[in-house]
Design a protein around this motif. Structure first.
Motif, mmCIF file in Angstrom:
data_model
loop_
_atom_site.group_PDB
_atom_site.id
_atom_site.type_symbol
_atom_site.label_atom_id
_atom_site.label_comp_id
_atom_site.label_asym_id
_atom_site.label_seq_id
_atom_site.Cartn_x
_atom_site.Cartn_y
_atom_site.Cartn_z
ATOM 1 N N MET A 8 -3.803 -5.660 -6.834
ATOM 2 C CA MET A 8 -4.014 -4.141 -7.433
ATOM 3 C C MET A 8 -5.337 -3.556 -6.674
ATOM 4 O O MET A 8 -6.286 -3.198 -7.398
ATOM 5 C CB MET A 8 -4.921 -4.975 -9.388
ATOM 6 C CG MET A 8 -4.514 -5.950 -9.219
ATOM 7 S SD MET A 8 -5.127 -7.833 -10.401
ATOM 8 C CE MET A 8 -4.355 -9.207 -10.108
ATOM 9 N N LEU A 9 -4.543 -2.421 -7.229
ATOM 10 C CA LEU A 9 -5.548 -0.757 -6.359
ATOM 11 C C LEU A 9 -5.383 -0.147 -7.174
ATOM 12 O O LEU A 9 -4.933 1.034 -7.161
ATOM 13 C CB LEU A 9 -4.507 -0.709 -4.659
ATOM 14 C CG LEU A 9 -5.463 0.066 -3.931
ATOM 15 C CD1 LEU A 9 -6.506 -0.544 -3.432
ATOM 16 C CD2 LEU A 9 -4.582 0.266 -2.485
ATOM 17 N N SER A 10 -6.825 0.132 -8.369
ATOM 18 C CA SER A 10 -6.886 0.791 -8.880
ATOM 19 C C SER A 10 -7.899 1.640 -7.803
ATOM 20 O O SER A 10 -8.250 1.718 -7.138
ATOM 21 C CB SER A 10 -7.552 0.816 -10.172
ATOM 22 O OG SER A 10 -6.871 -0.943 -10.773
ATOM 23 N N ALA B 232 -15.333 -1.702 -6.600
ATOM 24 C CA ALA B 232 -15.532 -0.381 -6.415
ATOM 25 C C ALA B 232 -16.850 -0.069 -4.929
ATOM 26 O O ALA B 232 -17.481 -0.245 -4.555
ATOM 27 C CB ALA B 232 -17.179 -0.052 -7.117
ATOM 28 N N LEU B 233 -15.003 0.290 -4.528
ATOM 29 C CA LEU B 233 -14.714 -0.239 -2.967
ATOM 30 C C LEU B 233 -13.697 0.729 -2.693
ATOM 31 O O LEU B 233 -13.120 0.824 -2.981
ATOM 32 C CB LEU B 233 -14.856 -0.951 -1.979
ATOM 33 C CG LEU B 233 -13.911 -1.906 -1.853
ATOM 34 C CD1 LEU B 233 -14.140 -3.828 -0.674
ATOM 35 C CD2 LEU B 233 -13.146 -2.434 -3.176
ATOM 36 N N HIS B 234 -13.918 1.375 -0.999
ATOM 37 C CA HIS B 234 -13.026 2.507 -0.859
ATOM 38 C C HIS B 234 -11.561 1.808 -0.594
ATOM 39 O O HIS B 234 -11.691 0.307 0.188
ATOM 40 C CB HIS B 234 -13.507 3.273 0.587
ATOM 41 C CG HIS B 234 -14.444 4.374 0.071
ATOM 42 N ND1 HIS B 234 -13.910 5.212 -0.912
ATOM 43 C CD2 HIS B 234 -15.370 4.662 0.256
ATOM 44 C CE1 HIS B 234 -14.847 6.318 -0.130
ATOM 45 N NE2 HIS B 234 -15.598 5.701 -0.148
ATOM 46 N N THR B 235 -10.214 2.020 -0.670
ATOM 47 C CA THR B 235 -9.192 1.271 -0.378
ATOM 48 C C THR B 235 -9.025 0.807 1.256
ATOM 49 O O THR B 235 -8.488 -0.427 1.083
ATOM 50 C CB THR B 235 -8.254 2.320 -0.557
ATOM 51 O OG1 THR B 235 -8.290 2.563 -2.097
ATOM 52 C CG2 THR B 235 -6.610 1.745 -0.433
ATOM 53 N N GLN B 236 -9.798 1.846 1.413
ATOM 54 C CA GLN B 236 -10.257 1.021 3.412
ATOM 55 C C GLN B 236 -10.816 -0.108 4.142
ATOM 56 O O GLN B 236 -10.219 -0.744 4.459
ATOM 57 C CB GLN B 236 -10.413 2.400 4.207
ATOM 58 C CG GLN B 236 -9.958 2.584 5.976
ATOM 59 C CD GLN B 236 -10.150 3.309 6.777
ATOM 60 O OE1 GLN B 236 -11.175 4.142 6.149
ATOM 61 N NE2 GLN B 236 -10.589 3.414 8.363
#
Length: 302
Positions: free
Chosen positions: A273-275, A96-100
């Motif tokens: 894994m970038l959900s 639960a964090l931003h991709t950036q």
């Protein structure tokens, strides 16, 4: 198709994975469910008290799961990357964090996970009206890639498709039409990428482009326009011109066509894994299965 991939991956050894900041029910449940299926051995990295609170509220059991305390999401990303560099985990899973936030730690020049290849994101989609898994790249990481970046993006997608059992993937290089137009950069890039494949700069696949979306996935559309190609109408991989077009395409397929999807970043030292934060447990488990298959594929290469 994605569930079949998950079932097959359950027979492989569990993938030791750092789950970065799993501080919402979806990301924590996805990791724990993947662990219960034997897909991964989860290492939860984030604020211990907050993760425990989420688990209690969601009725999730943390017993037997390793948890490394980190005060906030930035620290969790840094610590997870450090675990990779120390050889303690073989993959990363976004929580639960931003991709950036995660990618800042991954791409850091001195302490990150860079390799000689450009990192890129690949969506694997199960679309009801399409007879094969459809890989779309890059709709999540590279904003406006140039030609040499697209070469790496295509090769990353080819590697993932091969890892799932597609021996010679068919790659459609998308643009507005099948004609090369000097005013349309994506059509010039498509033509150049095809020549690069001819010269061995891209390997393991059949490339065709430029192609419009209909020509790439519809045999009827390709035939109507007189396009004779082993790729047209039956592509396995779609290379989109830029992040915006890829992201919109994937979300249209998900929310208007009911497609199921999983996402993976390739080109770092380990698969990531970038959900999306909106993804459910099934998407996170499918991403784990993709990561397992990719690492198995790499290990089998001479």
């Amino acid at each position: 198709m994605l569930e079949t991939l998950v079932d097959a991956a359950c027979a492989l050894p569990p993938l030791r994975t750092a789950v970065v900041h799993p501080c919402d029910p979806a990301s924590l449940a996805g990791a724990l469910q993947a662990q219960s299926r034997g897909l991964m051995q989860a290492v939860l990295v984030g604020p211990r008290a907050r993760i425990a609170e989420v688990a209690q509220q969601a009725g999730l059991d943390l017993a037997g799961t390793e948890l490394i305390d980190a005060p906030h999401s930035h620290a969790a990303a840094d610590r997870a990357v450090e675990l990779v560099r120390d050889g303690r985990v073989a993959a990363l899973m976004k929580g639960a964090l931003h991709t950036q936030e995660l990618m800042q730690a991954v791409v850091a020049r001195e302490s990150g996970l860079r390799t000689g290849r450009r990192m890129s994101h690949v969506f694997a989609l199960e679309v009801e009206l399409y007879p094969r898994t459809l890989f779309i790249t890059d709709g999540a990481l590279n904003i406006a890639p140039g030609l040499l970046h697209k070469r790496d993006i295509v090769q990353n997608a080819i590697d993932l498709a091969q890892a799932t059992g597609v021996a010679t993937p068919k790659v459609a290089l998308l643009s507005v039409s099948e004609e090369v137009d000097p005013a349309v950069t994506s059509s010039l890039d498509a033509a150049a990428l095809c020549k690069m494949a001819d010269r061995g700069q891209i390997s393991g696949a059949l490339l065709e482009g430029p192609l419009a979306m209909d020509n790439a996935i519809s045999p009827q559309a390709a035939a109507a326009k007189g396009i004779s190609s082993p790729v047209a109408g039956c592509a396995d991989i779609l290379l989109v011109p830029d992040l915006a077009s890829g992201n919109m395409l994937v979300k249209q397929l998900v929310y208007l066509s009911g497609a199921r999807t999983a996402g993976l970043i390739i080109g770092a030292r380990v698969p990531i894994m970038l959900s999306s934060r909106a993804d459910g447990v099934a998407a996170r488990m499918a991403a784990c299965a993709l990561a397992q298959r990719l690492l198995q594929h790499r290990a089998a290469k001479p």
